[in-house]
Scaffold this motif. Structure first.
Motif, PDB file in Angstrom:
ATOM      1  N   MET A   1      25.524  20.371  96.322  1.00 18.83           N
ATOM      2  CA  MET A   1      25.108  18.975  96.276  1.00 18.83           C
ATOM      3  C   MET A   1      23.788  18.819  95.529  1.00 18.83           C
ATOM      4  O   MET A   1      23.639  17.912  94.731  1.00 18.83           O
ATOM      5  CB  MET A   1      24.986  18.461  97.721  1.00 18.83           C
ATOM      6  CG  MET A   1      24.509  17.056  97.816  1.00 18.83           C
ATOM      7  SD  MET A   1      25.868  15.942  97.475  1.00 18.83           S
ATOM      8  CE  MET A   1      25.207  14.435  97.991  1.00 18.83           C
ATOM      9  N   ARG A   2      22.834  19.735  95.800  1.00 14.63           N
ATOM     10  CA  ARG A   2      21.524  19.619  95.169  1.00 14.63           C
ATOM     11  C   ARG A   2      21.623  19.817  93.661  1.00 14.63           C
ATOM     12  O   ARG A   2      20.963  19.136  92.892  1.00 14.63           O
ATOM     13  CB  ARG A   2      20.570  20.645  95.776  1.00 14.63           C
ATOM     14  CG  ARG A   2      19.181  20.505  95.201  1.00 14.63           C
ATOM     15  CD  ARG A   2      18.171  21.257  95.996  1.00 14.63           C
ATOM     16  NE  ARG A   2      16.861  20.879  95.503  1.00 14.63           N
ATOM     17  CZ  ARG A   2      15.839  21.680  95.449  1.00 14.63           C
ATOM     18  NH1 ARG A   2      15.942  22.898  95.902  1.00 14.63           N
ATOM     19  NH2 ARG A   2      14.694  21.270  94.982  1.00 14.63           N
ATOM     20  N   TRP A   3      22.449  20.786  93.212  1.00 14.02           N
ATOM     21  CA  TRP A   3      22.602  21.043  91.785  1.00 14.02           C
ATOM     22  C   TRP A   3      23.221  19.856  91.075  1.00 14.02           C
ATOM     23  O   TRP A   3      22.875  19.565  89.936  1.00 14.02           O
ATOM     24  CB  TRP A   3      23.425  22.307  91.543  1.00 14.02           C
ATOM     25  CG  TRP A   3      22.636  23.546  91.858  1.00 14.02           C
ATOM     26  CD1 TRP A   3      22.810  24.362  92.926  1.00 14.02           C
ATOM     27  CD2 TRP A   3      21.539  24.073  91.116  1.00 14.02           C
ATOM     28  NE1 TRP A   3      21.894  25.376  92.909  1.00 14.02           N
ATOM     29  CE2 TRP A   3      21.085  25.224  91.799  1.00 14.02           C
ATOM     30  CE3 TRP A   3      20.884  23.690  89.964  1.00 14.02           C
ATOM     31  CZ2 TRP A   3      20.027  25.992  91.355  1.00 14.02           C
ATOM     32  CZ3 TRP A   3      19.833  24.457  89.527  1.00 14.02           C
ATOM     33  CH2 TRP A   3      19.407  25.587  90.208  1.00 14.02           C
ATOM     34  N   SER A   4      24.111  19.156  91.725  1.00 11.19           N
ATOM     35  CA  SER A   4      24.726  17.995  91.087  1.00 11.19           C
ATOM     36  C   SER A   4      23.701  16.885  90.902  1.00 11.19           C
ATOM     37  O   SER A   4      23.719  16.170  89.903  1.00 11.19           O
ATOM     38  CB  SER A   4      25.931  17.501  91.875  1.00 11.19           C
ATOM     39  OG  SER A   4      25.536  17.049  93.161  1.00 11.19           O
ATOM     40  N   LEU A   5      22.789  16.749  91.847  1.00 12.73           N
ATOM     41  CA  LEU A   5      21.720  15.749  91.719  1.00 12.73           C
ATOM     42  C   LEU A   5      20.791  16.111  90.560  1.00 12.73           C
ATOM     43  O   LEU A   5      20.399  15.243  89.773  1.00 12.73           O
ATOM     44  CB  LEU A   5      20.931  15.651  93.027  1.00 12.73           C
ATOM     45  CG  LEU A   5      19.818  14.609  93.064  1.00 12.73           C
ATOM     46  CD1 LEU A   5      20.388  13.220  92.802  1.00 12.73           C
ATOM     47  CD2 LEU A   5      19.103  14.643  94.394  1.00 12.73           C
ATOM     48  N   ILE A   6      20.467  17.387  90.445  1.00 15.57           N
ATOM     49  CA  ILE A   6      19.617  17.843  89.330  1.00 15.57           C
ATOM     50  C   ILE A   6      20.342  17.639  88.003  1.00 15.57           C
ATOM     51  O   ILE A   6      19.737  17.191  87.023  1.00 15.57           O
ATOM     52  CB  ILE A   6      19.218  19.320  89.537  1.00 15.57           C
ATOM     53  CG1 ILE A   6      18.276  19.439  90.732  1.00 15.57           C
ATOM     54  CG2 ILE A   6      18.559  19.880  88.277  1.00 15.57           C
ATOM     55  CD1 ILE A   6      17.958  20.849  91.127  1.00 15.57           C
ATOM     56  N   ALA A   7      21.643  17.924  87.973  1.00 16.99           N
ATOM     57  CA  ALA A   7      22.421  17.746  86.744  1.00 16.99           C
ATOM     58  C   ALA A   7      22.474  16.273  86.344  1.00 16.99           C
ATOM     59  O   ALA A   7      22.341  15.938  85.166  1.00 16.99           O
ATOM     60  CB  ALA A   7      23.831  18.306  86.929  1.00 16.99           C
ATOM     61  N   VAL A   8      22.639  15.398  87.304  1.00 17.92           N
ATOM     62  CA  VAL A   8      22.675  13.958  87.023  1.00 17.92           C
ATOM     63  C   VAL A   8      21.316  13.494  86.498  1.00 17.92           C
ATOM     64  O   VAL A   8      21.232  12.722  85.541  1.00 17.92           O
ATOM     65  CB  VAL A   8      23.099  13.155  88.275  1.00 17.92           C
ATOM     66  CG1 VAL A   8      22.879  11.670  88.079  1.00 17.92           C
ATOM     67  CG2 VAL A   8      24.552  13.442  88.616  1.00 17.92           C
ATOM     68  N   ALA A   9      20.235  13.982  87.111  1.00 17.82           N
ATOM     69  CA  ALA A   9      18.896  13.606  86.658  1.00 17.82           C
ATOM     70  C   ALA A   9      18.642  14.124  85.247  1.00 17.82           C
ATOM     71  O   ALA A   9      18.094  13.397  84.404  1.00 17.82           O
ATOM     72  CB  ALA A   9      17.843  14.152  87.617  1.00 17.82           C
ATOM     73  N   ALA A  10      19.050  15.359  84.982  1.00 17.80           N
ATOM     74  CA  ALA A  10      18.870  15.918  83.642  1.00 17.80           C
ATOM     75  C   ALA A  10      19.681  15.142  82.619  1.00 17.80           C
ATOM     76  O   ALA A  10      19.224  14.890  81.496  1.00 17.80           O
ATOM     77  CB  ALA A  10      19.266  17.385  83.624  1.00 17.80           C
ATOM     78  N   LEU A  11      20.877  14.750  82.991  1.00 17.54           N
ATOM     79  CA  LEU A  11      21.726  13.957  82.092  1.00 17.54           C
ATOM     80  C   LEU A  11      21.106  12.594  81.821  1.00 17.54           C
ATOM     81  O   LEU A  11      21.128  12.108  80.686  1.00 17.54           O
ATOM     82  CB  LEU A  11      23.109  13.798  82.726  1.00 17.54           C
ATOM     83  CG  LEU A  11      24.270  13.580  81.798  1.00 17.54           C
ATOM     84  CD1 LEU A  11      24.377  14.701  80.779  1.00 17.54           C
ATOM     85  CD2 LEU A  11      25.559  13.476  82.594  1.00 17.54           C
ATOM     86  N   ALA A  14      18.222  13.106  79.411  1.00 18.27           N
ATOM     87  CA  ALA A  14      18.759  13.355  78.072  1.00 18.27           C
ATOM     88  C   ALA A  14      19.270  12.071  77.440  1.00 18.27           C
ATOM     89  O   ALA A  14      19.076  11.834  76.241  1.00 18.27           O
ATOM     90  CB  ALA A  14      19.865  14.400  78.141  1.00 18.27           C
ATOM     91  N   ALA A  15      19.900  11.219  78.218  1.00 21.22           N
ATOM     92  CA  ALA A  15      20.413   9.951  77.692  1.00 21.22           C
ATOM     93  C   ALA A  15      19.277   9.039  77.248  1.00 21.22           C
ATOM     94  O   ALA A  15      19.351   8.396  76.202  1.00 21.22           O
ATOM     95  CB  ALA A  15      21.273   9.254  78.745  1.00 21.22           C
ATOM     96  N   VAL A  16      18.210   9.005  78.030  1.00 17.44           N
ATOM     97  CA  VAL A  16      17.056   8.177  77.662  1.00 17.44           C
ATOM     98  C   VAL A  16      16.428   8.694  76.372  1.00 17.44           C
ATOM     99  O   VAL A  16      16.106   7.919  75.463  1.00 17.44           O
ATOM    100  CB  VAL A  16      16.022   8.134  78.810  1.00 17.44           C
ATOM    101  CG1 VAL A  16      14.708   7.540  78.342  1.00 17.44           C
ATOM    102  CG2 VAL A  16      16.576   7.352  79.981  1.00 17.44           C
ATOM    103  N   LEU A  17      16.245  10.009  76.281  1.00 18.89           N
ATOM    104  CA  LEU A  17      15.652  10.585  75.076  1.00 18.89           C
ATOM    105  C   LEU A  17      16.536  10.373  73.855  1.00 18.89           C
ATOM    106  O   LEU A  17      16.043  10.171  72.746  1.00 18.89           O
ATOM    107  CB  LEU A  17      15.379  12.073  75.275  1.00 18.89           C
ATOM    108  CG  LEU A  17      14.250  12.420  76.237  1.00 18.89           C
ATOM    109  CD1 LEU A  17      14.154  13.928  76.419  1.00 18.89           C
ATOM    110  CD2 LEU A  17      12.935  11.854  75.771  1.00 18.89           C
ATOM    111  N   ALA A  18      17.839  10.413  74.051  1.00 18.64           N
ATOM    112  CA  ALA A  18      18.763  10.263  72.928  1.00 18.64           C
ATOM    113  C   ALA A  18      18.784   8.841  72.392  1.00 18.64           C
ATOM    114  O   ALA A  18      19.163   8.613  71.240  1.00 18.64           O
ATOM    115  CB  ALA A  18      20.164  10.688  73.340  1.00 18.64           C
ATOM    116  N   THR A  19      18.385   7.885  73.199  1.00 23.45           N
ATOM    117  CA  THR A  19      18.440   6.494  72.756  1.00 23.45           C
ATOM    118  C   THR A  19      17.086   5.943  72.326  1.00 23.45           C
ATOM    119  O   THR A  19      16.973   4.776  71.989  1.00 23.45           O
ATOM    120  CB  THR A  19      19.007   5.600  73.872  1.00 23.45           C
ATOM    121  OG1 THR A  19      18.174   5.724  75.022  1.00 23.45           O
ATOM    122  CG2 THR A  19      20.431   5.987  74.203  1.00 23.45           C
TER     123      THR A  19
END
Length: 66
Positions: A1-11, A14-19
């Motif tokens: 569960m914790r890794w999925s939260l970190i993955a969502v935050a990282a995503l 990344a989305a903010v930086l890409a835009t």
């Protein structure tokens, strides 16, 4: 569960930086290289004043700063 939260935050990050306007890695690399070039070429004001190659207008402005 914790890794999925970190993955969502990282995503999300990344989305903010890409835009954003500064999204390319080349932009950041150029920015860091420019900053490092400025830092490496810096020298104390007395060294600029002692250097005979320092242009007169720059020398006058540096003398005013002291």
């Amino acid at each position: 569960m914790r890794w999925s939260l970190i993955a969502v935050a990282a995503l999300a990050v990344a989305a903010v930086l890409a835009t954003t306007g500064c999204s390319s890695l080349a932009y950041y690399a150029q920015s860091v290289n420019g900053h490092l070039a400025l830092v490496q070429s810096a020298k104390p004001v007395p060294e600029w004043l002692a250097d005979p190659q320092t242009p007169a207008p720059l020398r006058e402005r540096l003398e005013l700063s002291q």
